[in-house]
Write a protein that holds these residues in place. Sequence first.
Motif, PDB file in Angstrom:
ATOM      1  N   CYS A  25       0.841  -1.154   0.008  1.00 28.83           N
ATOM      2  CA  CYS A  25      -0.155  -0.189   0.123  1.00 28.83           C
ATOM      3  C   CYS A  25       0.777   1.324   0.130  1.00 28.83           C
ATOM      4  O   CYS A  25       1.977   1.220   0.714  1.00 28.83           O
ATOM      5  N   SER A  26       0.645   2.060  -0.904  1.00 24.71           N
ATOM      6  CA  SER A  26       1.484   3.340  -1.039  1.00 24.71           C
ATOM      7  C   SER A  26       0.468   4.578  -0.738  1.00 24.71           C
ATOM      8  O   SER A  26       0.490   5.623  -1.375  1.00 24.71           O
ATOM      9  N   GLY A  27      -0.433   4.363   0.001  1.00 23.99           N
ATOM     10  CA  GLY A  27      -1.588   5.422   0.407  1.00 23.99           C
ATOM     11  C   GLY A  27      -1.424   6.313   1.801  1.00 23.99           C
ATOM     12  O   GLY A  27      -2.468   6.714   2.242  1.00 23.99           O
ATOM     13  N   SER A  28      -0.237   6.189   2.170  1.00 18.61           N
ATOM     14  CA  SER A  28       0.179   6.954   3.459  1.00 18.61           C
ATOM     15  C   SER A  28      -0.337   8.528   3.373  1.00 18.61           C
ATOM     16  O   SER A  28      -0.478   9.155   4.416  1.00 18.61           O
ATOM     17  N   HIS A  29      -0.029   8.926   2.077  1.00 20.75           N
ATOM     18  CA  HIS A  29      -0.657  10.372   2.102  1.00 20.75           C
ATOM     19  C   HIS A  29      -2.170  10.795   2.188  1.00 20.75           C
ATOM     20  O   HIS A  29      -2.510  12.014   2.096  1.00 20.75           O
ATOM     21  N   LEU A  30      -2.725   9.737   2.106  1.00 19.14           N
ATOM     22  CA  LEU A  30      -4.235   9.898   1.709  1.00 19.14           C
ATOM     23  C   LEU A  30      -4.843  10.109   3.288  1.00 19.14           C
ATOM     24  O   LEU A  30      -4.544   9.581   4.436  1.00 19.14           O
ATOM     25  N   ASN A  31      -5.912  11.050   3.106  1.00 19.90           N
ATOM     26  CA  ASN A  31      -6.502  11.587   4.491  1.00 19.90           C
ATOM     27  C   ASN A  31      -7.906  11.023   4.767  1.00 19.90           C
ATOM     28  O   ASN A  31      -8.516  11.361   5.937  1.00 19.90           O
ATOM     29  N   THR A  32      -8.471  10.232   3.894  1.00 23.36           N
ATOM     30  CA  THR A  32      -9.805   9.811   4.567  1.00 23.36           C
ATOM     31  C   THR A  32     -10.017   8.293   3.883  1.00 23.36           C
ATOM     32  O   THR A  32      -9.109   7.577   3.067  1.00 23.36           O
ATOM     33  N   CYS A  33     -10.858   7.659   4.385  1.00 23.40           N
ATOM     34  CA  CYS A  33     -11.112   6.358   4.471  1.00 23.40           C
ATOM     35  C   CYS A  33     -11.414   5.979   2.899  1.00 23.40           C
ATOM     36  O   CYS A  33     -10.773   5.011   2.414  1.00 23.40           O
ATOM     37  N   GLU A  34     -12.298   6.581   2.354  1.00 24.96           N
ATOM     38  CA  GLU A  34     -12.836   6.428   0.907  1.00 24.96           C
ATOM     39  C   GLU A  34     -11.510   6.481   0.047  1.00 24.96           C
ATOM     40  O   GLU A  34     -11.493   5.573  -0.904  1.00 24.96           O
ATOM     41  N   GLU A  35     -10.864   7.490  -0.002  1.00 27.31           N
ATOM     42  CA  GLU A  35      -9.739   7.685  -0.720  1.00 27.31           C
ATOM     43  C   GLU A  35      -8.699   6.484  -0.628  1.00 27.31           C
ATOM     44  O   GLU A  35      -8.027   5.951  -1.351  1.00 27.31           O
ATOM     45  N   CYS A  36      -8.439   6.024   0.639  1.00 29.72           N
ATOM     46  CA  CYS A  36      -7.650   5.033   1.046  1.00 29.72           C
ATOM     47  C   CYS A  36      -7.884   3.686   0.351  1.00 29.72           C
ATOM     48  O   CYS A  36      -7.121   2.939  -0.411  1.00 29.72           O
ATOM     49  N   LEU A  53       1.430   4.053  19.313  1.00 24.34           N
ATOM     50  CA  LEU A  53       1.837   4.666  20.694  1.00 24.34           C
ATOM     51  C   LEU A  53       3.274   5.079  20.538  1.00 24.34           C
ATOM     52  O   LEU A  53       3.656   6.217  20.932  1.00 24.34           O
ATOM     53  N   GLU A  54       4.149   4.657  19.494  1.00 26.26           N
ATOM     54  CA  GLU A  54       5.395   5.203  19.260  1.00 26.26           C
ATOM     55  C   GLU A  54       5.320   6.186  18.328  1.00 26.26           C
ATOM     56  O   GLU A  54       6.244   7.158  18.268  1.00 26.26           O
ATOM     57  N   ASN A  55       4.239   6.502  17.437  1.00 24.42           N
ATOM     58  CA  ASN A  55       4.113   7.455  16.473  1.00 24.42           C
ATOM     59  C   ASN A  55       2.984   8.103  16.339  1.00 24.42           C
ATOM     60  O   ASN A  55       2.012   7.341  15.480  1.00 24.42           O
ATOM     61  N   PRO A  56       2.483   9.038  17.208  1.00 20.67           N
ATOM     62  CA  PRO A  56       0.878   9.447  17.178  1.00 20.67           C
ATOM     63  C   PRO A  56       0.446   9.825  15.907  1.00 20.67           C
ATOM     64  O   PRO A  56      -0.898   9.885  15.471  1.00 20.67           O
ATOM     65  N   TRP A  57       1.309  10.227  14.791  1.00 17.54           N
ATOM     66  CA  TRP A  57       0.820  10.665  13.682  1.00 17.54           C
ATOM     67  C   TRP A  57       1.045   9.636  12.563  1.00 17.54           C
ATOM     68  O   TRP A  57       1.173  10.041  11.514  1.00 17.54           O
ATOM     69  N   SER A  58       1.082   8.530  13.107  1.00 19.67           N
ATOM     70  CA  SER A  58       1.240   7.272  11.942  1.00 19.67           C
ATOM     71  C   SER A  58       0.202   7.407  11.054  1.00 19.67           C
ATOM     72  O   SER A  58      -1.003   7.686  11.619  1.00 19.67           O
ATOM     73  N   PRO A  59       0.284   7.152   9.800  1.00 16.31           N
ATOM     74  CA  PRO A  59      -0.838   7.349   8.815  1.00 16.31           C
ATOM     75  C   PRO A  59      -1.745   6.305   8.784  1.00 16.31           C
ATOM     76  O   PRO A  59      -1.502   5.270   9.441  1.00 16.31           O
ATOM     77  N   HIS A  60      -3.237   6.492   8.783  1.00 12.81           N
ATOM     78  CA  HIS A  60      -4.246   5.384   8.873  1.00 12.81           C
ATOM     79  C   HIS A  60      -4.321   4.785   7.936  1.00 12.81           C
ATOM     80  O   HIS A  60      -5.017   3.488   7.674  1.00 12.81           O
ATOM     81  N   CYS A  61      -3.633   5.014   6.830  1.00 16.44           N
ATOM     82  CA  CYS A  61      -3.873   4.265   5.446  1.00 16.44           C
ATOM     83  C   CYS A  61      -2.562   3.390   5.285  1.00 16.44           C
ATOM     84  O   CYS A  61      -1.463   4.062   5.129  1.00 16.44           O
ATOM     85  N   ASP A  62      -2.729   2.279   5.264  1.00 17.35           N
ATOM     86  CA  ASP A  62      -1.430   1.226   5.292  1.00 17.35           C
ATOM     87  C   ASP A  62      -2.210  -0.138   5.087  1.00 17.35           C
ATOM     88  O   ASP A  62      -3.246  -0.323   4.973  1.00 17.35           O
ATOM     89  N   SER A  63      -1.072  -1.075   4.665  1.00 19.79           N
ATOM     90  CA  SER A  63      -1.503  -2.342   4.422  1.00 19.79           C
ATOM     91  C   SER A  63      -1.990  -3.018   5.918  1.00 19.79           C
ATOM     92  O   SER A  63      -1.735  -2.508   6.896  1.00 19.79           O
ATOM     93  N   GLN A 482       3.179  24.445  11.677  1.00 19.33           N
ATOM     94  CA  GLN A 482       4.519  23.638  11.545  1.00 19.33           C
ATOM     95  C   GLN A 482       4.361  22.114  10.949  1.00 19.33           C
ATOM     96  O   GLN A 482       3.305  21.595  11.310  1.00 19.33           O
ATOM     97  N   CYS A 483       5.034  21.802   9.963  1.00 16.95           N
ATOM     98  CA  CYS A 483       4.922  20.702   9.305  1.00 16.95           C
ATOM     99  C   CYS A 483       5.248  19.322  10.089  1.00 16.95           C
ATOM    100  O   CYS A 483       6.166  19.355  10.623  1.00 16.95           O
ATOM    101  N   ILE A 484       4.224  18.439  10.290  1.00 17.03           N
ATOM    102  CA  ILE A 484       4.609  17.240  10.862  1.00 17.03           C
ATOM    103  C   ILE A 484       4.683  16.011   9.596  1.00 17.03           C
ATOM    104  O   ILE A 484       3.568  15.802   9.142  1.00 17.03           O
ATOM    105  N   CYS A 485       5.881  15.701   9.507  1.00 16.64           N
ATOM    106  CA  CYS A 485       5.871  14.705   8.186  1.00 16.64           C
ATOM    107  C   CYS A 485       5.510  13.220   8.481  1.00 16.64           C
ATOM    108  O   CYS A 485       5.738  12.860   9.838  1.00 16.64           O
ATOM    109  N   GLN A 486       5.240  12.680   7.470  1.00 21.54           N
ATOM    110  CA  GLN A 486       4.754  11.357   7.664  1.00 21.54           C
ATOM    111  C   GLN A 486       5.935  10.267   8.051  1.00 21.54           C
ATOM    112  O   GLN A 486       6.852  10.576   7.659  1.00 21.54           O
ATOM    113  N   THR A 487       5.333   9.205   8.520  1.00 24.39           N
ATOM    114  CA  THR A 487       6.299   8.115   8.616  1.00 24.39           C
ATOM    115  C   THR A 487       5.969   7.006   7.583  1.00 24.39           C
ATOM    116  O   THR A 487       4.915   6.936   7.121  1.00 24.39           O
ATOM    117  N   ARG A 488       7.083   6.375   7.325  1.00 25.91           N
ATOM    118  CA  ARG A 488       7.037   4.968   6.354  1.00 25.91           C
ATOM    119  C   ARG A 488       6.709   4.025   7.022  1.00 25.91           C
ATOM    120  O   ARG A 488       7.264   3.677   8.112  1.00 25.91           O
TER     121      ARG A 488
END
Length: 665
Positions: A25-36, A53-63, A482-488
């Motif tokens: 899945c390469s959808g970590s930049h997507l912000n809605t469930c439908e888009e994901c 818990l280690e990264n509160p900004w972890s993307p919701h869209c992943d495998s 302030q930018c909070i960058c995504q995690t991979r």
Amino acid sequence: MFHVFHFTVIMGLTFWAQGSHVQECSGSHLNTCEECIASSPGCAWCKESVFDLENPWSPHCDSFANLRKKGCREQDIIDPESRHSVTHLSGRKGRRANLRPQNMSLELRPGRTLTFELQVKRPQTSPVEVYYLTSFAFAGKDSIQRGAHLAGQVLSAVQEVNPEAHSIGFGLFGYHQNLTTEKSENVFSFSHFSSLEPPAEAPKPDAPAPPATSGLQALLQAAVCGDRIGWGQGTRLLVYVSNQYFRAAGQTPDNSTADDRGRCHLRDGQHHFTSQLDYPSVAQLAHRLTENNIQVIFAVTEDLAEKYKELSDRLPKSTVTVLPSDLHNIKAVIGDAYRVLSSTLVVSHTHIEGLNISYTSECGKGQKSSVRGACSIPEKSDKFSLNVTVSSDSCLEPQSLQFQLLGSQDRLSVELKSACRCQCADASSCGYAGKLRCGVCSCDPGRFGTTCECSADQSDAPCRNGEGSPVCSGRGSCECGQCICQTRSDPTELIAGQFCECDNFSCDYHNGRICGGNGRCTCGHCDCHEGFAGKACECTTAVYNCMSHDGALCSNHGQCLCNMCKCEGEYSGPFCETCPFCQNDCVTLAPCVECLAFQSGRFRENCLAMCGNIRHTVVDTLSKGRLCRMRDSQDCIMDYSISKVRGTYSYEAQIKAKRGCSAIR
């Protein structure tokens, strides 16, 4: 439009979905469930607000697997499958169903396939409506009477196989000269006769008919003029007889629109028309034949059989037979062709853009097909089935999909929709300034941020690398300026920078490794380790492969790049040591050799000044360096060897003491 498949036996009625969980899945930049979930079949969505818990900004869209590793509970992961529901399995009461199921619904997740089994029964024998079609040119003189006679022969052949067959008439087509314009031109002509005894006042050609390549035009008219031709509710059979090749759209300039080609040109109460029509495409003809449930027998001369077989392979249900040299025997070949056609069952489906349908069966070699395959059905067989695999490329609007058994009125009606909506029961709000939607805040107007904590007064401009640039380069979220960058998903891959503009994974690759394995990727550029250079650190800075035998770098005629010589001008060779069209050192140094060893030649008076870069010795035997043999000013042969001193333009020369001079000068 219908697509077509012929099939053989598989028993049972089953459904199964083929998941795609193993896909990335390469959808970590997507912000809605439908888009994901619409982005890739390998993507899933975690509807928990905070799950890593280690990264509160972890993307919701992943495998699915990565979301589980990050701590999202399985019941909180939205990962819909393609699914089905049979709404009506058998036929209506008192009616035999030749296709099972009769009605069903499909809900497709883009990229996730669903396979179901379609059961088929051989249709009961039903009346066959026979229409005969040929050209004026083939019918020849007295074409109408001859056409009626051949139509009768064809009907008789079909009746020997199916006694319930009856004729609905015959048609003649071709080109006639249009004499109403200043410039005489051939126009398409089509005549329909509802009886095998045509009226005496039927039109006749004004002149011998030219060769007819307009067979597909005539076939199309016979298909789309259903009411005027007289097609009823029985099995529809069109027998096309010709000794001429056909043309399709793309083989001639297009002078009319597809809509014009595809509409009926026979008027009410008329049985003849002429018009300047262009040729239809094969796809257009296939669509109309399937739409009107018409089967075709092509009876053509032997020299045309292969071309018509190519056409037949692209049509819904048809076969090709070769005309006998004596047309009195036409009944036999038509009868055999009809037996082949009637023993083949064909299933078709309506075409929907973005929907992929393929069929598999044990017929023939069991190959998968999205177009067609052929299988003759034994007379004693009654039940058959095939596997149908369906998938969609993207989210589709709700619509109807039809599967049809050609030659029968039976259809499987499918209500089709996409599994592209997320069902989330979110209870909490987002700081009283938005609503929680599948774990992510959908902020009220004028508010933004992970929990809608930022107001419109706090512009996201500080998070844009220039006017019009995406927020945080599209790879992070703007949290109150302030930018909070995504995690991979790969912890070694990092996104950083004021605008999340940098990363350590977008550099050039060499031999399948980032920065060739010889450097570090920094903000999209390779910082090479010592001893390496190049965009992907693919070059070593060593020069040992560039050192020529005399110790010079590329023989002083090139540059050493990636430890290989890149030669200048006309020089070539591994060390730029060769130049077939250049004056070589043997020639250049010959006057100096003559004056240094033999005190003659054009440099005799100023030898030391002209030849000061040459250190020479006179020897009896040459032992090293490049061997040269040149003729001097005395017409003698000089033998000598030269070696270039490394890194300079100086030479060492060995000169053989004895020259070879002719006895008579």
